[in-house]
Design a protein around this motif. Structure first.
Motif, PDB file in Angstrom:
ATOM      1  N   ASN A  95      21.279  31.697  47.294  1.00 49.09           N
ATOM      2  CA  ASN A  95      20.958  31.762  48.631  1.00 49.09           C
ATOM      3  C   ASN A  95      22.010  30.475  49.169  1.00 49.09           C
ATOM      4  O   ASN A  95      21.482  29.971  50.282  1.00 49.09           O
ATOM      5  CB  ASN A  95      19.401  31.397  48.928  1.00 49.09           C
ATOM      6  CG  ASN A  95      18.800  32.572  48.443  1.00 49.09           C
ATOM      7  OD1 ASN A  95      18.990  33.641  48.608  1.00 49.09           O
ATOM      8  ND2 ASN A  95      17.791  32.366  47.767  1.00 49.09           N
ATOM      9  N   LYS A  96      23.049  30.277  48.688  1.00 49.65           N
ATOM     10  CA  LYS A  96      24.026  29.220  49.150  1.00 49.65           C
ATOM     11  C   LYS A  96      25.020  30.047  49.231  1.00 49.65           C
ATOM     12  O   LYS A  96      25.690  30.708  48.758  1.00 49.65           O
ATOM     13  CB  LYS A  96      24.264  27.934  48.246  1.00 49.65           C
ATOM     14  CG  LYS A  96      24.791  26.732  48.798  1.00 49.65           C
ATOM     15  CD  LYS A  96      24.655  25.770  47.779  1.00 49.65           C
ATOM     16  CE  LYS A  96      25.024  24.385  48.452  1.00 49.65           C
ATOM     17  NZ  LYS A  96      24.654  23.286  47.798  1.00 49.65           N
ATOM     18  N   GLU A  97      26.005  29.476  50.693  1.00 52.19           N
ATOM     19  CA  GLU A  97      27.102  30.128  50.900  1.00 52.19           C
ATOM     20  C   GLU A  97      28.254  29.352  50.400  1.00 52.19           C
ATOM     21  O   GLU A  97      28.229  27.977  50.481  1.00 52.19           O
ATOM     22  CB  GLU A  97      27.188  30.106  52.461  1.00 52.19           C
ATOM     23  CG  GLU A  97      26.574  31.164  53.007  1.00 52.19           C
ATOM     24  CD  GLU A  97      26.589  31.055  54.813  1.00 52.19           C
ATOM     25  OE1 GLU A  97      27.565  30.782  55.079  1.00 52.19           O
ATOM     26  OE2 GLU A  97      25.801  31.724  55.406  1.00 52.19           O
ATOM     27  N   TYR A  98      29.493  29.985  49.986  1.00 51.43           N
ATOM     28  CA  TYR A  98      30.677  29.367  49.467  1.00 51.43           C
ATOM     29  C   TYR A  98      31.852  29.909  49.793  1.00 51.43           C
ATOM     30  O   TYR A  98      31.854  31.013  50.337  1.00 51.43           O
ATOM     31  CB  TYR A  98      30.495  29.512  47.820  1.00 51.43           C
ATOM     32  CG  TYR A  98      29.222  29.191  47.127  1.00 51.43           C
ATOM     33  CD1 TYR A  98      29.928  27.669  46.699  1.00 51.43           C
ATOM     34  CD2 TYR A  98      28.112  29.415  46.809  1.00 51.43           C
ATOM     35  CE1 TYR A  98      28.551  27.111  45.873  1.00 51.43           C
ATOM     36  CE2 TYR A  98      27.151  28.967  46.273  1.00 51.43           C
ATOM     37  CZ  TYR A  98      27.491  27.585  45.770  1.00 51.43           C
ATOM     38  OH  TYR A  98      26.537  27.199  44.969  1.00 51.43           O
ATOM     39  N   LEU A  99      32.896  29.170  49.730  1.00 46.66           N
ATOM     40  CA  LEU A  99      34.290  29.619  49.888  1.00 46.66           C
ATOM     41  C   LEU A  99      34.702  30.047  48.647  1.00 46.66           C
ATOM     42  O   LEU A  99      34.667  29.297  47.505  1.00 46.66           O
ATOM     43  CB  LEU A  99      35.148  28.446  50.585  1.00 46.66           C
ATOM     44  CG  LEU A  99      36.654  29.164  50.565  1.00 46.66           C
ATOM     45  CD1 LEU A  99      36.780  30.268  51.763  1.00 46.66           C
ATOM     46  CD2 LEU A  99      37.461  27.976  50.937  1.00 46.66           C
ATOM     47  N   PHE A 100      35.035  31.263  48.151  1.00 47.73           N
ATOM     48  CA  PHE A 100      35.551  31.679  47.040  1.00 47.73           C
ATOM     49  C   PHE A 100      37.135  31.852  47.033  1.00 47.73           C
ATOM     50  O   PHE A 100      37.521  32.803  47.796  1.00 47.73           O
ATOM     51  CB  PHE A 100      34.904  32.997  46.542  1.00 47.73           C
ATOM     52  CG  PHE A 100      33.128  32.623  46.193  1.00 47.73           C
ATOM     53  CD1 PHE A 100      33.224  31.911  45.117  1.00 47.73           C
ATOM     54  CD2 PHE A 100      32.419  33.143  46.822  1.00 47.73           C
ATOM     55  CE1 PHE A 100      31.762  31.807  44.959  1.00 47.73           C
ATOM     56  CE2 PHE A 100      31.307  32.998  46.730  1.00 47.73           C
ATOM     57  CZ  PHE A 100      30.728  32.382  45.727  1.00 47.73           C
ATOM     58  N   THR A 101      37.917  31.104  45.780  1.00 52.52           N
ATOM     59  CA  THR A 101      39.395  31.787  45.840  1.00 52.52           C
ATOM     60  C   THR A 101      39.280  32.393  44.500  1.00 52.52           C
ATOM     61  O   THR A 101      38.968  31.472  43.475  1.00 52.52           O
ATOM     62  CB  THR A 101      40.304  30.447  46.056  1.00 52.52           C
ATOM     63  OG1 THR A 101      39.842  29.717  44.840  1.00 52.52           O
ATOM     64  CG2 THR A 101      40.216  30.068  47.348  1.00 52.52           C
ATOM     65  N   GLY A 102      40.035  33.357  44.432  1.00 47.10           N
ATOM     66  CA  GLY A 102      39.848  33.930  42.846  1.00 47.10           C
ATOM     67  C   GLY A 102      41.108  35.132  42.794  1.00 47.10           C
ATOM     68  O   GLY A 102      41.955  35.414  43.700  1.00 47.10           O
ATOM     69  N   LYS A 103      40.926  35.812  41.472  1.00 45.23           N
ATOM     70  CA  LYS A 103      41.631  36.601  41.142  1.00 45.23           C
ATOM     71  C   LYS A 103      40.957  37.971  40.992  1.00 45.23           C
ATOM     72  O   LYS A 103      39.736  38.276  41.093  1.00 45.23           O
ATOM     73  CB  LYS A 103      42.499  36.471  39.883  1.00 45.23           C
ATOM     74  CG  LYS A 103      43.035  35.430  39.752  1.00 45.23           C
ATOM     75  CD  LYS A 103      44.431  35.239  40.420  1.00 45.23           C
ATOM     76  CE  LYS A 103      45.312  33.777  40.142  1.00 45.23           C
ATOM     77  NZ  LYS A 103      46.359  33.731  41.232  1.00 45.23           N
ATOM     78  N   LEU A 104      41.678  39.248  41.450  1.00 51.29           N
ATOM     79  CA  LEU A 104      41.003  40.450  41.184  1.00 51.29           C
ATOM     80  C   LEU A 104      41.525  41.223  39.829  1.00 51.29           C
ATOM     81  O   LEU A 104      42.941  41.405  39.640  1.00 51.29           O
ATOM     82  CB  LEU A 104      41.560  41.448  42.180  1.00 51.29           C
ATOM     83  CG  LEU A 104      40.910  41.267  43.652  1.00 51.29           C
ATOM     84  CD1 LEU A 104      41.576  42.190  44.750  1.00 51.29           C
ATOM     85  CD2 LEU A 104      39.414  41.674  43.549  1.00 51.29           C
ATOM     86  N   GLU A 105      40.795  41.678  39.191  1.00 48.69           N
ATOM     87  CA  GLU A 105      41.188  42.436  37.839  1.00 48.69           C
ATOM     88  C   GLU A 105      40.261  43.499  37.845  1.00 48.69           C
ATOM     89  O   GLU A 105      39.019  43.464  37.710  1.00 48.69           O
ATOM     90  CB  GLU A 105      40.917  41.277  36.460  1.00 48.69           C
ATOM     91  CG  GLU A 105      41.597  40.354  36.474  1.00 48.69           C
ATOM     92  CD  GLU A 105      41.328  39.304  35.454  1.00 48.69           C
ATOM     93  OE1 GLU A 105      41.057  39.614  34.691  1.00 48.69           O
ATOM     94  OE2 GLU A 105      41.837  37.936  35.323  1.00 48.69           O
ATOM     95  N   THR A 106      40.847  44.662  37.673  1.00 48.31           N
ATOM     96  CA  THR A 106      40.392  46.005  37.754  1.00 48.31           C
ATOM     97  C   THR A 106      39.124  46.189  38.699  1.00 48.31           C
ATOM     98  O   THR A 106      37.886  46.466  38.451  1.00 48.31           O
ATOM     99  CB  THR A 106      39.581  46.224  36.164  1.00 48.31           C
ATOM    100  OG1 THR A 106      38.723  45.236  35.709  1.00 48.31           O
ATOM    101  CG2 THR A 106      41.050  46.318  35.177  1.00 48.31           C
ATOM    102  N   GLY A 107      39.440  45.815  40.003  1.00 48.77           N
ATOM    103  CA  GLY A 107      38.527  45.794  41.233  1.00 48.77           C
ATOM    104  C   GLY A 107      37.510  44.680  41.248  1.00 48.77           C
ATOM    105  O   GLY A 107      36.984  44.709  41.887  1.00 48.77           O
ATOM    106  N   ARG A 108      37.449  43.822  40.187  1.00 50.61           N
ATOM    107  CA  ARG A 108      36.362  42.773  40.153  1.00 50.61           C
ATOM    108  C   ARG A 108      37.122  41.505  40.660  1.00 50.61           C
ATOM    109  O   ARG A 108      38.214  41.167  40.160  1.00 50.61           O
ATOM    110  CB  ARG A 108      36.038  42.578  38.774  1.00 50.61           C
ATOM    111  CG  ARG A 108      35.168  43.843  38.343  1.00 50.61           C
ATOM    112  CD  ARG A 108      34.359  43.416  36.944  1.00 50.61           C
ATOM    113  NE  ARG A 108      33.536  44.318  36.531  1.00 50.61           N
ATOM    114  CZ  ARG A 108      32.616  44.223  35.407  1.00 50.61           C
ATOM    115  NH1 ARG A 108      33.179  43.303  34.477  1.00 50.61           N
ATOM    116  NH2 ARG A 108      31.827  45.129  35.057  1.00 50.61           N
ATOM    117  N   MET A 109      36.287  40.837  41.306  1.00 50.80           N
ATOM    118  CA  MET A 109      36.835  39.460  41.576  1.00 50.80           C
ATOM    119  C   MET A 109      36.210  38.385  40.659  1.00 50.80           C
ATOM    120  O   MET A 109      35.001  38.345  40.268  1.00 50.80           O
ATOM    121  CB  MET A 109      36.190  39.049  43.034  1.00 50.80           C
ATOM    122  CG  MET A 109      36.652  37.228  43.412  1.00 50.80           C
ATOM    123  SD  MET A 109      36.270  37.252  45.027  1.00 50.80           S
ATOM    124  CE  MET A 109      36.845  35.526  45.053  1.00 50.80           C
TER     125      MET A 109
END
Length: 184
Positions: A95-109
């Motif tokens: 229930n907390k908001e975040y900023l996410f920076t990530g990679k995509l692999e096979t459609g998953r973050m």
């Protein structure tokens, strides 16, 4: 009794050495500048964590995507991370908001501790504003992290980031103008 104490000491020493080896395998990285994390990421979103479950060798966090800052057009419903901080896994609060920076692999973050995934409330107003344009426009610039002096720069396409006593992490972006990069 002495033999018993000696064997206990030896056992504890062996266990200690075994744990030191585990600690040595821990995740190691320095925190990135927010702009560098944005530019290096394949996907950047603001989202609220609404669920958590363990899946094969990963933790899956169900999320409600609030805003997409960088990515091909797709809605992300879950992010994945390693199962422990020692393996660079991120621990998030429900229930907390975040900023996410990530990679995509096979459609998953996927996100890691080496990325930039702060709670949304911890971002400065300048950082929030920079997510919509300034960081993207500065991706041609390199951000060089200076951890000790002296920190020479021999190129015009870079900004020096010293995260002690400066605001260039929270309030500025490295932007190119007139052929050179500078904090603005």
């Amino acid at each position: 009794m002495t033999r018993y104490v000696s064997s206990c000491f030896i056992t504890l020493f062996v266990l200690f050495l075994w744990r030191v080896e585990d600690i040595a395998d821990a995740c190691k990285c320095s925190p990135p500048h927010p702009q560098k994390a944005f530019c290096d990421a394949e996907i950047v979103i603001r989202a609220k964590v609404v669920g958590k479950k363990t899946v094969s060798n990963a933790i899956k966090y169900d999320i409600q995507q609030i805003k997409m800052f960088k990515c091909p057009d797709q809605v992300i419903h879950a992010i994945f991370t390693a199962p422990s901080p020692a393996a660079c896994g991120v621990t998030l609060d429900l229930n907390k908001e975040y900023l996410f920076t990530g990679k995509l692999e096979t459609g998953r973050m996927y996100v890691t501790l080496c990325g930039y995934n702060p709670p949304w409330e911890d971002l400065s107003a300048a950082q929030k504003k920079s997510l919509t344009h300034r960081y993207q426009s500065g991706c041609d610039c390199k951000i060089i992290h200076c951890t000790s002096l002296p920190c020479p720069i021999s190129t015009t396409d870079a900004c020096l980031w010293m995260d002690w006593g400066t605001n260039n992490g929270r309030n500025l972006a490295c932007i190119k103008s007139n052929g050179s990069c500078a904090w603005k």
